[in-house]
Design a protein around this motif. Structure first.
Motif, PDB file in Angstrom:
ATOM      1  N   ASP A  46       0.828  -1.209   0.000  1.00 55.48           N
ATOM      2  CA  ASP A  46       0.000   0.000   0.000  1.00 55.48           C
ATOM      3  C   ASP A  46       0.866   1.264   0.000  1.00 55.48           C
ATOM      4  OD1 ASP A  46      -2.300  -1.529  -0.008  1.00 55.48           O
ATOM      5  OD2 ASP A  46      -2.692  -1.279   2.146  1.00 55.48           O
ATOM      6  N   ASN A  47       1.962   1.239   0.763  1.00 58.29           N
ATOM      7  CA  ASN A  47       2.865   2.399   0.809  1.00 58.29           C
ATOM      8  C   ASN A  47       3.494   2.662  -0.558  1.00 58.29           C
ATOM      9  OD1 ASN A  47       2.388   3.002   3.481  1.00 58.29           O
ATOM     10  ND2 ASN A  47       4.218   1.963   4.226  1.00 58.29           N
ATOM     11  N   ASP A  50       0.941   4.082  -2.884  1.00 61.04           N
ATOM     12  CA  ASP A  50       0.703   5.490  -2.552  1.00 61.04           C
ATOM     13  C   ASP A  50       1.802   6.378  -3.135  1.00 61.04           C
ATOM     14  OD1 ASP A  50      -0.661   7.680  -1.094  1.00 61.04           O
ATOM     15  OD2 ASP A  50       1.192   7.664   0.105  1.00 61.04           O
ATOM     16  N   SER A  53       1.231   6.801  -6.765  1.00 59.37           N
ATOM     17  CA  SER A  53       0.111   7.696  -7.060  1.00 59.37           C
ATOM     18  C   SER A  53       0.532   9.165  -6.955  1.00 59.37           C
ATOM     19  CB  SER A  53      -1.074   7.415  -6.136  1.00 59.37           C
ATOM     20  OG  SER A  53      -0.824   7.884  -4.829  1.00 59.37           O
ATOM     21  N   ARG A  54       1.509   9.453  -6.098  1.00 59.96           N
ATOM     22  CA  ARG A  54       1.968  10.832  -5.937  1.00 59.96           C
ATOM     23  C   ARG A  54       3.057  11.219  -6.935  1.00 59.96           C
ATOM     24  NH1 ARG A  54       4.118  11.117  -0.631  1.00 59.96           N
ATOM     25  NH2 ARG A  54       3.810   8.904  -0.402  1.00 59.96           N
TER      26      ARG A  54
END
Length: 180
Positions: A46-47, A50, A53-54
């Motif tokens: 998940d990290n 994330d 995504s950024r």
């Protein structure tokens, strides 16, 4: 050529930081995906998702329970396998052979104890120096050689954050339209 990385034997708690760095290095140097074996670490995955995504681009991280089945399937569809190990042929001496295959590539990065099946199934057992050091460093150097420096010019699509290289200080472009 698609490039995937298989991280062997991830251990939650002990390997989280180094495995995260394997994922980020793989992505920054042109890989499309990292497969994690060992303990399933959804928090780490998940990290990484994330961060992608950024910072943009298309990159996936996925858990695989049976990494030997993944390796066999990779080979069955015509992909090639590079195993990064300090016991292999020097990367700079074999990189032209790897590039000339022009096939999808699975780069295997070891964990605590690499089974002999990995050495036997690899098309190339490759070393980045013959000294012990970080698997992250080995991955970065190998991918740099493989990409022939093209990673310096990568542009990741739809980033929220984009670093603008500068000699002094920090310069980050924030793309408001890509914020979530």
């Amino acid at each position: 050529m698609r490039i995937h990385v298989l991280r062997l034997d991830h251990r939650i708690g002990r390997d989280t930081r180094i495995t995260t760095h394997v994922c980020l290095t793989a992505r920054a140097f042109g890989a499309d995906k990292v497969w994690l074996s060992g303990e399933e670490d959804t928090h780490l995955m998940d990290n990484v998702t994330d961060i992608v995504s950024r910072w943009g681009g298309k990159f996936n991280v996925e858990y695989v329970h049976d990494y030997l089945a993944l390796i066999k399937n990779w080979q069955n569809v015509g992909g090639k396998i590079v195993h990064l190990t300090m016991y292999g042929e020097q990367a700079h001496k074999i990189i032209d052979d790897v590039r000339s295959e022009d096939r999808d590539l699975l780069i295997i990065v070891g964990g605590s104890k690499v089974p002999s099946k990995i050495y036997k199934n690899a098309d190339w057992n490759v070393s980045v120096t013959t000294q012990p050091h970080s698997e992250v460093a080995a991955l970065a150097v190998f991918q740099h050689l493989l990409m022939d420096g093209a990673e310096f010019d990568f542009e990741f699509e739809d980033p929220v954050f984009e670093v603008i290289p500068t000699l002094h200080g920090k310069n980050v472009n924030i793309h408001e339209e890509n914020k979530f």
